[in-house]
Scaffold this motif. Structure first.
Motif, mmCIF file in Angstrom:
data_model
loop_
_atom_site.group_PDB
_atom_site.id
_atom_site.type_symbol
_atom_site.label_atom_id
_atom_site.label_comp_id
_atom_site.label_asym_id
_atom_site.label_seq_id
_atom_site.Cartn_x
_atom_site.Cartn_y
_atom_site.Cartn_z
ATOM 1 N N LEU A 289 0.840 -1.195 0.000
ATOM 2 C CA LEU A 289 0.000 0.000 0.000
ATOM 3 C C LEU A 289 0.874 1.243 0.000
ATOM 4 N N GLN A 290 0.584 2.177 -0.905
ATOM 5 C CA GLN A 290 1.339 3.420 -1.011
ATOM 6 C C GLN A 290 0.577 4.641 -0.493
ATOM 7 N N ASP A 291 -0.759 4.634 -0.628
ATOM 8 C CA ASP A 291 -1.536 5.788 -0.175
ATOM 9 C C ASP A 291 -3.006 5.391 -0.131
ATOM 10 N N ALA A 292 -3.805 6.150 0.614
ATOM 11 C CA ALA A 292 -5.243 5.902 0.737
ATOM 12 C C ALA A 292 -5.951 7.228 0.957
ATOM 13 N N ALA A 293 -7.212 7.309 0.503
ATOM 14 C CA ALA A 293 -7.989 8.542 0.624
ATOM 15 C C ALA A 293 -9.464 8.188 0.755
ATOM 16 N N PRO A 294 -10.258 9.023 1.449
ATOM 17 C CA PRO A 294 -11.659 8.677 1.716
ATOM 18 C C PRO A 294 -12.565 8.877 0.515
ATOM 19 N N LEU A 295 -13.571 7.995 0.422
ATOM 20 C CA LEU A 295 -14.643 8.082 -0.563
ATOM 21 C C LEU A 295 -15.978 8.097 0.182
ATOM 22 N N PRO A 296 -17.078 8.446 -0.480
ATOM 23 C CA PRO A 296 -18.385 8.442 0.200
ATOM 24 C C PRO A 296 -18.750 7.075 0.759
ATOM 25 N N GLN A 297 -19.630 7.085 1.781
ATOM 26 C CA GLN A 297 -20.149 5.876 2.436
ATOM 27 C C GLN A 297 -19.051 5.041 3.077
ATOM 28 N N GLY A 298 -17.971 5.672 3.491
ATOM 29 C CA GLY A 298 -16.940 4.960 4.228
ATOM 30 C C GLY A 298 -15.992 4.147 3.381
ATOM 31 N N ARG A 299 -16.140 4.171 2.061
ATOM 32 C CA ARG A 299 -15.218 3.437 1.203
ATOM 33 C C ARG A 299 -13.860 4.147 1.159
ATOM 34 N N ILE A 300 -12.847 3.410 0.710
ATOM 35 C CA ILE A 300 -11.488 3.941 0.696
ATOM 36 C C ILE A 300 -10.863 3.707 -0.668
ATOM 37 N N ALA A 301 -10.331 4.768 -1.276
ATOM 38 C CA ALA A 301 -9.544 4.651 -2.498
ATOM 39 C C ALA A 301 -8.112 4.309 -2.100
ATOM 40 N N MET A 302 -7.546 3.281 -2.718
ATOM 41 C CA MET A 302 -6.225 2.800 -2.327
ATOM 42 C C MET A 302 -5.356 2.645 -3.575
ATOM 43 N N ILE A 303 -4.088 2.971 -3.438
ATOM 44 C CA ILE A 303 -3.135 2.777 -4.513
ATOM 45 C C ILE A 303 -2.015 1.882 -3.995
ATOM 46 N N PHE A 304 -1.782 0.769 -4.706
ATOM 47 C CA PHE A 304 -0.825 -0.255 -4.303
ATOM 48 C C PHE A 304 0.307 -0.347 -5.307
ATOM 49 N N GLU A 305 1.399 -0.916 -4.843
ATOM 50 C CA GLU A 305 2.495 -1.300 -5.707
ATOM 51 C C GLU A 305 2.642 -2.820 -5.658
ATOM 52 N N GLU A 306 2.674 -3.435 -6.818
ATOM 53 C CA GLU A 306 2.950 -4.870 -6.916
ATOM 54 C C GLU A 306 4.450 -5.054 -7.142
ATOM 55 N N VAL A 307 5.084 -5.888 -6.308
ATOM 56 C CA VAL A 307 6.529 -6.084 -6.349
ATOM 57 C C VAL A 307 6.824 -7.572 -6.434
ATOM 58 N N TRP A 308 7.793 -7.938 -7.303
ATOM 59 C CA TRP A 308 8.214 -9.339 -7.372
ATOM 60 C C TRP A 308 9.647 -9.404 -7.894
ATOM 61 N N GLU A 309 10.305 -10.524 -7.617
ATOM 62 C CA GLU A 309 11.681 -10.724 -8.048
ATOM 63 C C GLU A 309 11.697 -11.543 -9.327
ATOM 64 N N SER B 67 -12.250 13.515 -4.064
ATOM 65 C CA SER B 67 -13.182 14.594 -3.760
ATOM 66 C C SER B 67 -14.348 14.033 -2.958
ATOM 67 N N HIS B 68 -15.149 14.926 -2.370
ATOM 68 C CA HIS B 68 -16.287 14.468 -1.575
ATOM 69 C C HIS B 68 -17.343 13.794 -2.439
ATOM 70 N N GLN B 69 -17.326 14.038 -3.753
ATOM 71 C CA GLN B 69 -18.275 13.395 -4.662
ATOM 72 C C GLN B 69 -17.802 12.020 -5.126
ATOM 73 N N GLY B 70 -16.542 11.683 -4.844
ATOM 74 C CA GLY B 70 -16.038 10.362 -5.190
ATOM 75 C C GLY B 70 -15.062 10.318 -6.339
ATOM 76 N N SER B 71 -14.694 11.457 -6.936
ATOM 77 C CA SER B 71 -13.672 11.447 -7.971
ATOM 78 C C SER B 71 -12.318 11.078 -7.363
ATOM 79 N N GLN B 72 -11.462 10.479 -8.185
ATOM 80 C CA GLN B 72 -10.141 10.061 -7.739
ATOM 81 C C GLN B 72 -9.079 10.533 -8.724
ATOM 82 N N LEU B 73 -7.935 10.954 -8.187
ATOM 83 C CA LEU B 73 -6.810 11.372 -9.011
ATOM 84 C C LEU B 73 -5.545 10.746 -8.444
ATOM 85 N N ALA B 74 -4.887 9.912 -9.249
ATOM 86 C CA ALA B 74 -3.628 9.282 -8.854
ATOM 87 C C ALA B 74 -2.493 9.924 -9.639
ATOM 88 N N TRP B 75 -1.329 10.087 -8.993
ATOM 89 C CA TRP B 75 -0.196 10.684 -9.687
ATOM 90 C C TRP B 75 1.106 10.205 -9.053
#
Length: 451
Positions: A357-377, A421-429
């Motif tokens: 997990l790299q970051d998380a941010a709130p969405l409406p109704q208690g949901r969570i927007a999450m951005i992950f990194e997948e790592v493997w050798e 945003s409070h309306q549920g939009s998401q922006l990853a960068w």
């Protein structure tokens, strides 16, 4: 530094990967395809997203002929457009630091410091242009934080040292009056130098009110964190948060629409949550991690309706990688629940790919927007990574992120962030730089917009 090329052990690479991200490429589940946010060479960036596809970014470009001077630019993505518009020059600065926030009605505030190190704040609305900046009087600032409340109240805060001759740190704040749209002069809200470290957080309320929390130095001395309420009549004396520990990671303060405030404290050896009801003091900070869990600072997500979730990567000792992700919940300011495990996150490196997990941010109704990194050798000993986003509802099943393309070799990706945003939009960068020479390779964005 890099984990590539077999220069580090597998265990070291896992630890380093906690600070890395990577760029995805495939559009899925309503996400746009990744697009460049800045030119090559950008050294800093901030971003915010509003409703209906409106978003703003700001970034810094260094001047080759003037060391320690950067040009600051903004780009705006209007509602209904697929990409950000052309860059607009904001000004010049000794610091690439900018801070962007978009309020619920589209009020956009952007703060930065000029060449005179005085803080400026400019505003715009989704259908207008940037207003002339207001210069905040009464002090200098190169890294102020910003928060916006429901009615246009906003707060700026910073830990400021006056000069080399006057190195005393003090917490300064400036509050925006929602009626006039103007920020006050800087005001000192700390009283004891021994209680001022380097970490702070704030929330803006309504009618010109705000709360600022700041931590003492993490120097082995047991000193709790402090909080101050600011209003039209001035600021309260700093009050202590009982049981709060030494903050080595960072802190975060968020509030719901009922006025409950939730404070995350990232300690050296764990994570704490302190809660404050409307008109009350903060209760004792609760350590949500186990005594053997070193924690990773954690992530806090608070919805408008009062559903707060604090999650963190569970680590048995500081010398090992994540073994699971755990979380606690608080509803409408209640005491935190017992810790539970997020199901389905892959963290056993011996079984192949892991999800970090790299970051998380709130969405409406208690949901969570999450951005992950997948790592493997890989077979050649190189560590591969790629990024993906997902939405998770606490207590429900975890849907593995849709990962994009593999990050190219000899690049380091940092930071990786997601904002909502409070309306549920998401922006990853995310930003990229060359691994060997730390050459800035620019920033990239992708979004999912609620119209």
């Amino acid at each position: 530094m890099s984990s590539k090329g077999g220069r580090f052990t597998a265990a070291t690479a896992i630890v380093l990967a906690l600070a890395l991200g990577c760029a995805g490429s495939a559009a899925a589940d309503g996400w746009t395809k990744p697009r460049p946010a800045t030119p090559k060479g950008a050294v800093d960036m901030s971003a915010a997203v509003g409703g209906h596809g409106y978003a703003v970014i700001a970034y810094a470009m260094p001047l080759s002929r003037r060391p320690f001077v950067v040009k600051l630019f903004t780009r705006v993505k209007p509602a209904g457009r697929k990409d950000f518009g052309p860059p607009r020059l904001l000004g010049r600065s000794h610091s690439g630091w900018t801070n962007l926030e978009i309020g619920r009605r589209g009020l956009t505030l952007l703060s930065w410091s000029g060449l005179d190190d005085r803080l400026r704040v400019s505003k715009r609305n989704p259908r207008g242009g940037w207003a002339p900046p207001q210069v905040i009087r009464g002090g200098e600032s190169s890294g102020a934080q910003l928060a916006i409340g429901r009615d246009g109240t906003a707060v700026l805060y910073d830990v400021i040292a006056r000069s080399v001759r006057d190195p005393e740190r003090r917490v300064m704040a400036s509050v925006r009056d929602p009626r006039t749209g103007l920020f006050s002069d800087w005001r000192k809200i700390s009283t004891d130098i021994e209680r001022v470290g380097f970490k702070g957080a704030a929330v803006a309320g309504t009618k010109g009110r705000a709360t600022v929390v700041f931590t003492p130095p993490c120097d082995g001395t047991a000193r709790p964190s402090s909080w101050v309420d600011i209003g039209p009549g001035g600021a309260t004396e700093p009050k202590l948060i009982p049981n709060s520990g030494c903050v080595a990671w960072d802190i975060d303060l968020q509030a719901d629409d009922q006025g409950n405030q939730y404070l995350r404290l990232g300690l050296l050896t764990g994570v704490q949550l302190a809660i404050r009801g409307p008109g009350e003091d903060f209760g004792p900070a609760t350590t949500v991690t186990a005594p053997t869990d070193s924690g990773d600072g954690g992530y806090l997500s608070v919805s408008r309706g009062g559903q707060a979730t604090l999650l963190w990567g569970h680590t048995e000792t500081q010398s090992t990688g994540r073994t699971s992700y755990l979380y606690v919940r608080s509803v409408n300011g209640s005491a935190p629940s017992p810790a539970r495990r997020i199901p389905g996150v892959r963290l056993d490196r011996h079984k192949g790919r892991i999800d970090l997990l790299q970051d998380a941010a709130p969405l409406p109704q208690g949901r969570i927007a999450m951005i992950f990194e997948e790592v493997w050798e890989a077979r050649d000993g190189d560590w591969k990574e790629r990024v993906g986003t997902t939405v998770w509802r606490p207590g429900g099943p975890f849907r593995r992120p849709r990962y994009g393309s593999v990050q190219p070799k000899l690049t380091l990706v940092y930071p990786v962030e997601i904002t909502t945003s409070h309306q549920g939009s998401q922006l990853a960068w995310w930003g990229r730089e060359g691994d060997l020479h730390a050459d800035a390779l620019g920033y990239t964005w992708r979004g999912r917009f609620v119209r």
